[in-house]
Every structure is written in structure tokens, then in C-alpha cells.
Design an enzyme around this catalytic site. Sequence first.
Site, PDB file in Angstrom:
ATOM      1  N   SER A  53       0.828  -1.201   0.000  1.00 52.07           N
ATOM      2  CA  SER A  53       0.000   0.000   0.000  1.00 52.07           C
ATOM      3  C   SER A  53       0.863   1.252   0.000  1.00 52.07           C
ATOM      4  O   SER A  53       1.986   1.252   0.510  1.00 52.07           O
ATOM      5  CB  SER A  53      -0.857  -0.031   1.276  1.00 52.07           C
ATOM      6  OG  SER A  53      -1.418   1.230   1.506  1.00 52.07           O
ATOM      7  N   TYR A  68      -1.926  -1.600  11.083  1.00 46.96           N
ATOM      8  CA  TYR A  68      -2.202  -2.053   9.709  1.00 46.96           C
ATOM      9  C   TYR A  68      -1.089  -1.597   8.768  1.00 46.96           C
ATOM     10  O   TYR A  68      -0.510  -2.392   8.027  1.00 46.96           O
ATOM     11  CB  TYR A  68      -3.552  -1.514   9.203  1.00 46.96           C
ATOM     12  CG  TYR A  68      -3.719  -1.719   7.704  1.00 46.96           C
ATOM     13  CD1 TYR A  68      -3.984  -2.980   7.197  1.00 46.96           C
ATOM     14  CD2 TYR A  68      -3.559  -0.655   6.806  1.00 46.96           C
ATOM     15  CE1 TYR A  68      -4.094  -3.187   5.826  1.00 46.96           C
ATOM     16  CE2 TYR A  68      -3.669  -0.857   5.441  1.00 46.96           C
ATOM     17  CZ  TYR A  68      -3.941  -2.119   4.952  1.00 46.96           C
ATOM     18  OH  TYR A  68      -4.030  -2.320   3.595  1.00 46.96           O
ATOM     19  N   LYS A 108       2.142  -3.728   6.401  1.00 50.54           N
ATOM     20  CA  LYS A 108       2.565  -3.639   4.990  1.00 50.54           C
ATOM     21  C   LYS A 108       4.071  -3.389   4.909  1.00 50.54           C
ATOM     22  O   LYS A 108       4.769  -3.964   4.080  1.00 50.54           O
ATOM     23  CB  LYS A 108       1.779  -2.539   4.270  1.00 50.54           C
ATOM     24  CG  LYS A 108       0.290  -2.843   4.139  1.00 50.54           C
ATOM     25  CD  LYS A 108       0.015  -4.156   3.421  1.00 50.54           C
ATOM     26  CE  LYS A 108      -1.434  -4.555   3.385  1.00 50.54           C
ATOM     27  NZ  LYS A 108      -1.675  -5.914   2.918  1.00 50.54           N
TER      28      LYS A 108
HETATM   29  N1  LIG Z   1      -8.826  -1.699  -0.625  1.00 49.51           N
HETATM   30  C1  LIG Z   1      -7.836  -0.849  -0.407  1.00 49.51           C
HETATM   31  O1  LIG Z   1      -8.056   0.358  -0.317  1.00 49.51           O
HETATM   32  C2  LIG Z   1      -6.405  -1.335  -0.282  1.00 49.51           C
HETATM   33  C3  LIG Z   1      -5.344  -0.427  -0.392  1.00 49.51           C
HETATM   34  C4  LIG Z   1      -4.038  -0.876  -0.265  1.00 49.51           C
HETATM   35  C5  LIG Z   1      -3.785  -2.235  -0.019  1.00 49.51           C
HETATM   36  N2  LIG Z   1      -4.836  -3.088   0.101  1.00 49.51           N
HETATM   37  C6  LIG Z   1      -4.559  -4.512   0.378  1.00 49.51           C
HETATM   38  O2  LIG Z   1      -5.065  -5.288  -0.693  1.00 49.51           O
HETATM   39  C7  LIG Z   1      -5.508  -6.553  -0.217  1.00 49.51           C
HETATM   40  C8  LIG Z   1      -6.931  -6.806  -0.644  1.00 49.51           C
HETATM   41  O3  LIG Z   1      -7.754  -5.735  -0.195  1.00 49.51           O
HETATM   42  P1  LIG Z   1      -9.330  -5.725  -0.442  1.00 49.51           P
HETATM   43  O4  LIG Z   1      -9.749  -4.297  -0.427  1.00 49.51           O
HETATM   44  O5  LIG Z   1      -9.669  -6.570  -1.606  1.00 49.51           O
HETATM   45  O6  LIG Z   1      -9.826  -6.400   0.916  1.00 49.51           O
HETATM   46  P2  LIG Z   1     -11.038  -7.405   1.165  1.00 49.51           P
HETATM   47  O7  LIG Z   1     -11.263  -7.437   2.644  1.00 49.51           O
HETATM   48  O8  LIG Z   1     -12.185  -7.085   0.293  1.00 49.51           O
HETATM   49  O9  LIG Z   1     -10.419  -8.806   0.688  1.00 49.51           O
HETATM   50  C9  LIG Z   1      -9.596  -9.605   1.517  1.00 49.51           C
HETATM   51  C10 LIG Z   1     -10.132 -11.038   1.446  1.00 49.51           C
HETATM   52  O10 LIG Z   1      -9.271 -11.874   2.220  1.00 49.51           O
HETATM   53  C11 LIG Z   1     -10.076 -12.764   3.001  1.00 49.51           C
HETATM   54  N3  LIG Z   1      -9.272 -13.108   4.191  1.00 49.51           N
HETATM   55  C12 LIG Z   1      -8.818 -12.280   5.162  1.00 49.51           C
HETATM   56  N4  LIG Z   1      -8.121 -12.979   6.074  1.00 49.51           N
HETATM   57  C13 LIG Z   1      -8.125 -14.289   5.660  1.00 49.51           C
HETATM   58  C14 LIG Z   1      -7.583 -15.485   6.196  1.00 49.51           C
HETATM   59  N5  LIG Z   1      -6.906 -15.511   7.349  1.00 49.51           N
HETATM   60  N6  LIG Z   1      -7.764 -16.639   5.511  1.00 49.51           N
HETATM   61  C15 LIG Z   1      -8.452 -16.643   4.338  1.00 49.51           C
HETATM   62  N7  LIG Z   1      -8.994 -15.541   3.789  1.00 49.51           N
HETATM   63  C16 LIG Z   1      -8.838 -14.370   4.451  1.00 49.51           C
HETATM   64  C17 LIG Z   1     -11.354 -11.976   3.303  1.00 49.51           C
HETATM   65  O11 LIG Z   1     -12.454 -12.797   3.572  1.00 49.51           O
HETATM   66  C18 LIG Z   1     -11.543 -11.180   2.010  1.00 49.51           C
HETATM   67  O12 LIG Z   1     -12.345 -11.897   1.077  1.00 49.51           O
HETATM   68  C19 LIG Z   1      -5.292  -6.518   1.309  1.00 49.51           C
HETATM   69  O13 LIG Z   1      -4.046  -7.114   1.580  1.00 49.51           O
HETATM   70  C20 LIG Z   1      -5.258  -5.051   1.606  1.00 49.51           C
HETATM   71  O14 LIG Z   1      -4.518  -4.768   2.771  1.00 49.51           O
HETATM   72  C21 LIG Z   1      -6.133  -2.687  -0.040  1.00 49.51           C
END
Ligand SMILES: NC(=O)c1ccc[n+]([C@@H]2O[C@H](COP(=O)([O-])OP(=O)(O)OC[C@H]3O[C@@H](n4cnc5c(N)ncnc54)[C@H](O)[C@@H]3O)[C@@H](O)[C@H]2O)c1
Length: 340
Positions: free
Chosen positions: A125, A150, A154
Site C-alpha cells: 500500500s 495495519y 505492509k
Molecule cells: N482496498 C484498499 O483500499 C487497499 C489499499 C491498499 C492495499 N490493500 C490490500 O489489498 C488486499 C486486498 O484488499 P481488499 O480491499 O480486496 O480487501 P477485502 O477485505 O475485500 O479482501 C480480503 C479477502 O481476504 C479474506 N481473508 C482475510 N483474512 C483471511 C484469512 N486468514 N484466511 C483466508 N482468507 C482471508 C477476506 O475474507 C476477504 O475476502 C489486502 O491485503 C489489503 O490490505 C487494499
Amino acid sequence: MKILVTGGLGFIGSHTVVELQNEGFEVVIVDNLSNSSINVLDGIEAITGKRPIFEEFDLRHKPKVQDFFQKHADIAGVIHFAASKAVGESVAEPLLYYENNLGVLVYILQELKKKEGANFIFSSSCTVYGQADQMPITEAAPVKPAESPYGNTKQVGEEIIRDTCKVNPELKAIALRYFNPIGAHPSGKIGELPIGVPQNLVPFITQTGVGLREQLSVFGDDYPTEDGTCIRDYIHVVDLAKAHVAALQRLLEDKNESNYEVFNLGTGKGSSVLEVIHSFERVSGEKLNYKIVGRRPGDVIQAYADTQKANKVLGWKAKSSLDDAMKSAWEWEKIVRSSN
Ligand SMILES: NC(=O)c1ccc[n+]([C@@H]2O[C@H](COP(=O)([O-])OP(=O)(O)OC[C@H]3O[C@@H](n4cnc5c(N)ncnc54)[C@H](O)[C@@H]3O)[C@@H](O)[C@H]2O)c1
């Protein structure tokens, strides 16, 4: 080629699964549904005509991770989205975040290290940059002390991968530093499904637009920016998803220059909170109920990406405008509400 997508039913993961299947990859999703719905599988199938393989389990369970990699010995690459992502919750429950975001990463890398060659993509991120000294932000900008557990997961996650790659030349990894992903698939079959009160601006706007929330609070209009509100780089989730395919292909084709690389994924354009609100009003034809309130602690003034490295090296560029992304987010919100 078989690709494991952890968290593949989540917001960014589901859009990436669609792009992978469109490119002919065979996808195996692992998700524990902690922040997603099983119905997302139907959405992916409706768009691509193919239902990905799905295994429901919690990746914090190390023996299950080990069994999974034994069963699927032919996995050619892993895209690791699964993580917890609510900044406020991470302050209240730091150990939950360190366990889920770092423990699981370690378990997966331990398995990949056993393979003869492995390709790994990590969801990082732009929070790693904090308030960067210069805009736009290049990958060379220093990593600043994290504002939350959080954000720290990262930073430390990247360090864990870097250190592991250093001593495991057969392991190839790319960390992708996302700016602000928004929007939904143009088909209206998948999109963001925030549970509870949205933490991010765009779902809060669209939920206010449909009347689920009464009013949007804009945190501060006295920042040193043109209209006084904070500036971010909003990237359409479909563009972001396509970048994952480009990064994976770079590794699979052995085009990487070192076995650990980092790329910014953004549009290169900063938009203020008020610009995002105006974009919503333009594409929806609705007036948004919002008010200006005081600043929120921890918010950086501005963050937008220098995308030249991703553009040149990955051969990828974000194509959608802010209006395109807002329109898709709005259409998605209306679909979600009409089906509830
Ligand atoms: N959305 C944003 O703004 C953003 C920005 C920067 C980085 N990220 C990173 O991108 C990645 C995806 O983000 P997103 O927005 O799609 O999030 P999200 O919560 O929609 O998707 C994450 C998925 O992982 C699953 N999950 C979480 N822990 C788990 C575990 N222990 N075992 C199995 N499944 C598990 C959840 O059920 C979910 O479906 C994350 O690592 C997040 O930190 C997101």
C-alpha cells in the site's frame, strides 16, 4: 497455469480473478469469507463463464496451508490479497493484524521456499510512504514510520519478502503498492462490499447517495491544497486488477531484473475529496449531502503516485478516469441496494 489467489473473493481479489481467467489462467481461490460473500463466486462465473476452484479455510491455520500446497503442487504463482485492512480496528486489535497479515505471509513463503521456483505477488500500500516529502511519489521515496499497526504490517510484510528473497534466489516476488482502489466491474456482477460503516470515501459517498447514510463528513477543508481538502490517487479496481496480471506475467516470463521488485499502482493524478464528491454528483445526477468537519488524526495531506516505473517496466497504465470509476461505483451501489 494454475494460480493461487488468496482473498480472491474480496474486493480487489475478485476483480483480479476475473482478469486472470480472461487471460486463460486456472485460478484457485482460498478465502475464509471473513470479509466477503460466497456469492462473489457466482459473479465471477457470470462474467468469465468459468467458476474458479474454491477452498474455504482460514490461512492462519498453518497445517491447512501446508496441506494445500501439497495438494496443489502444480501452483505456478501466488497472488496474496488475504489480510485484514481496517486501520481503526488494527489500532484496537494489533495482534489480530500481526497474526493475519504477517503470520499468514510467513506460512505461505515457507511453502514457496520449498518449491523449485516460485512467483509471488504481494498486496502492499501507499501507506508505506506516509506523508511523502515530494509529489508525485516514486518507489524511491523513503518508507516513513507507520501510523497504524495495519500500515506497519505492509512495511514489515515487504521487509519479510525482501529478506526471504535475498537468501532464496529461486523465489521471485513483486510488492505492489496500491494507491486508492475504487469502483466496480462494469458488468455490475462484482464490486466492493464493505461490511458495516465504510472506512473509505467512495463507498461512503455511494451509500449516502442511496440514502443508507444520512450525511458524509469531509474531514478538514483547511489543508494546504487548492480547495483545502485532502488529495489521493483514486484508481479503478479493474485497472488495478490488470496490473496484477502484468506483474505475474513478468515473473512467469523471467523478465524481472531482481528477484524482489516494488511498483506503485496509481493513476498519477491526485483528486481532492471535493473533486471526488463533484465527480459523483456529475455521474449520478444526485446532489450529495455532506458537511465539512474537523481534521481526522492520521490523515496525510496528499498522496499520488509517480507511475512511470509501472508504465515502462510492467507495460501497464491505468486507463479509466475518476468519472468512469465513480460511475461504476454508483451503478454497483444501486444494484446492491436493489437486491437487498
Ligand atoms: N482496498 C484498499 O483500499 C487497499 C489499499 C491498499 C492495499 N490493500 C490490500 O489489498 C488486499 C486486498 O484488499 P481488499 O480491499 O480486496 O480487501 P477485502 O477485505 O475485500 O479482501 C480480503 C479477502 O481476504 C479474506 N481473508 C482475510 N483474512 C483471511 C484469512 N486468514 N484466511 C483466508 N482468507 C482471508 C477476506 O475474507 C476477504 O475476502 C489486502 O491485503 C489489503 O490490505 C487494499
